[in-house]
Design a protein around this motif. Structure first.
Motif, PDB file in Angstrom:
ATOM      1  N   ARG A 149      -5.826  -5.239  -4.508  1.00 53.76           N
ATOM      2  CA  ARG A 149      -6.975  -5.739  -3.809  1.00 53.76           C
ATOM      3  C   ARG A 149      -6.958  -7.232  -4.664  1.00 53.76           C
ATOM      4  N   TYR A 165      -6.635  -6.911   1.112  1.00 54.76           N
ATOM      5  CA  TYR A 165      -5.967  -5.627   0.526  1.00 54.76           C
ATOM      6  C   TYR A 165      -4.588  -5.539   1.020  1.00 54.76           C
ATOM      7  N   TYR A 176      -5.066  -5.541   5.256  1.00 50.78           N
ATOM      8  CA  TYR A 176      -6.180  -6.188   5.976  1.00 50.78           C
ATOM      9  C   TYR A 176      -6.934  -7.246   4.911  1.00 50.78           C
ATOM     10  N   SER A 219     -15.012  -2.230   4.704  1.00 50.21           N
ATOM     11  CA  SER A 219     -14.243  -2.040   3.299  1.00 50.21           C
ATOM     12  C   SER A 219     -13.879  -3.278   2.617  1.00 50.21           C
ATOM     13  N   ASN A 220     -14.416  -4.275   2.803  1.00 49.32           N
ATOM     14  CA  ASN A 220     -14.163  -5.634   2.322  1.00 49.32           C
ATOM     15  C   ASN A 220     -15.269  -6.167   1.629  1.00 49.32           C
ATOM     16  N   ASP A 245     -12.959  -9.907   9.946  1.00 49.65           N
ATOM     17  CA  ASP A 245     -13.023  -8.892   9.054  1.00 49.65           C
ATOM     18  C   ASP A 245     -12.114  -7.639   9.663  1.00 49.65           C
ATOM     19  N   ASP A 246     -10.827  -7.586   9.228  1.00 49.70           N
ATOM     20  CA  ASP A 246     -10.175  -6.789   9.758  1.00 49.70           C
ATOM     21  C   ASP A 246     -10.358  -5.206   9.639  1.00 49.70           C
ATOM     22  N   LYS A 247     -11.340  -4.993   8.670  1.00 51.73           N
ATOM     23  CA  LYS A 247     -11.757  -3.487   8.418  1.00 51.73           C
ATOM     24  C   LYS A 247     -13.108  -3.338   7.937  1.00 51.73           C
ATOM     25  N   THR A 305      -1.435  -0.137   5.880  1.00 50.96           N
ATOM     26  CA  THR A 305      -1.802  -1.449   6.604  1.00 50.96           C
ATOM     27  C   THR A 305      -2.747  -2.416   5.876  1.00 50.96           C
ATOM     28  N   TYR A 348     -23.810  -2.375   7.396  1.00 54.12           N
ATOM     29  CA  TYR A 348     -22.991  -3.505   7.542  1.00 54.12           C
ATOM     30  C   TYR A 348     -23.765  -4.405   8.687  1.00 54.12           C
ATOM     31  N   ASP A 396      -5.532   2.601  -0.027  1.00 49.79           N
ATOM     32  CA  ASP A 396      -6.273   2.452   1.354  1.00 49.79           C
ATOM     33  C   ASP A 396      -5.320   2.470   2.461  1.00 49.79           C
ATOM     34  N   ALA A 398     -10.474 -10.252   5.152  1.00 53.69           N
ATOM     35  CA  ALA A 398     -11.938 -10.641   5.447  1.00 53.69           C
ATOM     36  C   ALA A 398     -12.447 -11.709   4.896  1.00 53.69           C
TER      37      ALA A 398
END
Length: 249
Positions: A84, A101, A115, A151-152, A146-148, A113, A201, A110, A117
């Motif tokens: 990260r 990430y 990701y 989580s960011n 924000d791809d996930k 893949t 969120y 994690d 943000a």
């Protein structure tokens, strides 16, 4: 006999003629000299005095606060871990947090893949503030991408006002409390700091902060109102704006 009859008839006609003219003439004279009820009411209205003002005299010192200084006071340090990384970008009116990430190819904590943000906080401030007037300050927090989600992390921000005595009156349209220096009410994403440890969120929040400036009178200490500092704080850093008192109209 005929002559006498003619004379009498002529006299009778003259009497009728004068009798008819008399009332008409006197009626016209009466109409011109006697005021009607409407005229009387208008005359009375014209004589009514204007009410005297009950507002107290304005003894405040004339002047204004002008934005004279702008600077960046703090930027949060970047973080670079094994998988990260976090980067913070601070401009005067916009603060940004970027998270990324990148999985370890051997043991992705994690998932395999990657990701990333990015989150932004921005502020809008007036250039000039006037005693007794209400000025509007604006805070906006948004998710750029924000791809996930969840989580960011995220970003949060606040405004603080310091330096005046008496202090300005602050009213948040959303009802937030800006007097707590450890709580940044406007946020996007899940910042998990500055009072948002377990908050849900958010794709974005904005708030309008109306600030009513105090009026200054001659018996006040000049140093108590010479300067006001507004700090735009976020989890990414601090921008500082200084308003300086300028005397005059």
């Amino acid at each position: 006999m005929k002559r006498l009859t003619a004379i009498l008839l002529a006299g009778l006609l003259m009497i009728i003629f004068w009798a008819g003219c008399g009332p008409s003439s006197s009626g016209n004279d009466r109409d011109r000299s006697t005021p009607t009820p409407t005229d009387a009411a208008g005359s009375e209205t014209g004589k009514t005095a204007e009410p005297e003002s009950t507002d107290p005299p304005d003894n405040s010192i004339k002047g204004k606060w002008v934005l004279t200084t702008e600077n960046i006071d703090r930027t949060t340090n970047e973080y670079n871990g094994l998988e990260r990384s976090a980067r913070y970008l601070v401009d005067l009116y916009e603060h940004r947090y970027e998270s990324k990430y990148t999985p370890d190819p051997v043991d992705p904590a994690d998932g395999p893949t990657p990701y990333s943000a990015a989150f932004d906080c921005s502020c809008m401030l007036p250039d000039t503030l006037y005693p007794g007037d209400t000025a509007r300050f604006t805070l906006v927090a948004t998710v750029d991408y924000d791809d996930k989600p969840g989580s960011n992390g995220g970003i949060c921000c606040s405004l603080t006002f310091f330096g005046l005595n008496p202090e300005p009156k602050i009213n948040s349209k959303k009802g937030y409390n800006y007097s707590d220096s450890m709580y940044y009410p406007v946020y996007a994403g899940c910042p998990n700091e500055y009072g948002h440890m377990n908050d849900k969120y958010e794709s974005g929040i904005n708030d309008f902060i109306d600030v009513t400036m105090p009026k200054i009178t001659a018996d006040m200490n000049p140093s108590a109102y010479s300067e006001m500092t507004v700090t735009f704080s976020s989890s990414a850093g601090d921008s500082v704006f200084v308003y300086t008192w300028v005397a005059g109209e």
